[in-house]
Design a protein around this motif. Structure first.
Motif, mmCIF file in Angstrom:
data_model
loop_
_atom_site.group_PDB
_atom_site.id
_atom_site.type_symbol
_atom_site.label_atom_id
_atom_site.label_comp_id
_atom_site.label_asym_id
_atom_site.label_seq_id
_atom_site.Cartn_x
_atom_site.Cartn_y
_atom_site.Cartn_z
ATOM 1 N N UNK A 127 0.798 -1.216 0.000
ATOM 2 C CA UNK A 127 0.000 0.000 0.000
ATOM 3 C C UNK A 127 0.827 1.260 0.000
ATOM 4 N N UNK A 128 2.082 1.132 0.411
ATOM 5 C CA UNK A 128 2.954 2.307 0.450
ATOM 6 C C UNK A 128 3.751 2.499 -0.835
ATOM 7 N N UNK A 129 3.744 1.500 -1.702
ATOM 8 C CA UNK A 129 4.542 1.604 -2.924
ATOM 9 C C UNK A 129 4.216 2.830 -3.783
ATOM 10 N N UNK A 130 2.939 3.212 -3.908
ATOM 11 C CA UNK A 130 2.654 4.404 -4.720
ATOM 12 C C UNK A 130 3.394 5.650 -4.244
ATOM 13 N N UNK A 131 3.787 5.688 -2.991
ATOM 14 C CA UNK A 131 4.524 6.854 -2.500
ATOM 15 C C UNK A 131 5.874 7.000 -3.178
ATOM 16 N N UNK A 132 6.364 5.895 -3.745
ATOM 17 C CA UNK A 132 7.688 5.923 -4.355
ATOM 18 C C UNK A 132 7.661 6.448 -5.779
ATOM 19 N N UNK A 133 6.462 6.714 -6.324
ATOM 20 C CA UNK A 133 6.390 7.207 -7.697
ATOM 21 C C UNK A 133 7.071 8.571 -7.785
ATOM 22 N N UNK A 176 1.613 11.149 -11.293
ATOM 23 C CA UNK A 176 1.697 9.702 -11.388
ATOM 24 C C UNK A 176 1.093 9.233 -12.698
#
Lengths: 74, 172
Positions: B54-60, B105
């Protein structure tokens, strides 16, 4: 900043692991599609995903847990 | 290594990472679900993995959207009249109608897919379901059909039990 932590954690993965996670998670490709498109054995794709996620957790440690609650707040 | 689990490739728990990412199908997926239903260690492990995903999108990485993308995306997501109203309001305020990180994104995704408008809209819808917006783990599921994932049962509140909701098409 959690976003920066995530980016740094991802950068700690190997190039192959980063790519596979990006293709699967952000690109929405199946393992078979990745294997076919990039001429990678299916077992290798699976291994890279597993190892990549484990490495990600290792890089982040446990500090990130609980900083993101169920309502989407960090 | 968790007690009671062996790291053999044929054991269901060894594929829990793949299951969390929605990569198991058919018999493999059903076998994992049956295993999770009876294994608290794996349920806990699954919850950890899903939280991480769930935190992966923060890495975009931040990126500027191409010209006209905002209009195309809003047109698909909201329908033309609503999109136009939002655009007019945003123009008056001199700010994007969509949050900047959504535009960024979506732009990143558009570059990767070489201008496929359907994938762009999918990416934006995916980000709208990202943890920052809905509190649910983001799932890369919109572009391929999946059977609903049944929760493990037992006490309510498990992230796994929210799978069927996330699996619904966001294209309607």
């Amino acid at each position: 900043m959690l976003a920066e932590q995530m980016r740094q954690a991802l950068s700690g993965l190997s190039q192959e692991q980063q790519q596979v996670i990006e293709w699967v998670y952000f690109g929405g490709y199946t393992q078979q599609e990745i294997a076919d498109r990039h001429d990678i054995p299916l077992g290798t794709v699976k291994s890279r995903i597993r190892l990549g996620l484990r490495q990600l957790r290792s890089q982040l440690g446990e500090s990130w847990r609980g900083r993101f609650d169920h309502e989407g707040r960090t | 290594m968790r007690e009671g689990h062996e790291e053999e490739n044929r054991k269901p728990c060894s594929d829990i990472d793949l299951y969390a990412m929605g990569l198991l199908e058919g018999e493999e997926r059903e076998r994992m679900e049956r295993h999770i239903a009876g294994c608290s260690d794996c349920r806990e492990e699954l919850a950890r993995i899903e939280e991480l995903l769930g935190l992966l999108p923060l890495a975009a990485e931040p990126a500027e959207p191409p010209q006209g993308m905002r209009e195309r995306v809003l047109g698909q997501v909201l329908g033309r009249p609503q999109a136009d109203r939002l655009e007019e309001d945003a123009a008056e305020r001199s700010e994007p109608a969509l949050p900047p990180d959504v535009l960024r994104f979506a732009k990143t995704r558009t570059e990767r897919t070489r201008g496929s408008s359907s994938r762009t809209a999918t990416s934006v819808r995916r980000l709208r379901r990202s943890p920052e917006r809905t509190g649910q783990s983001a799932r890369p599921s919109a572009r391929r059909k999946r059977q609903p994932r049944r929760g493990p049962g037992g006490e309510g509140g498990s992230r796994s039990e929210r799978w069927p909701e996330r699996q619904r098409s966001c294209c309607s």
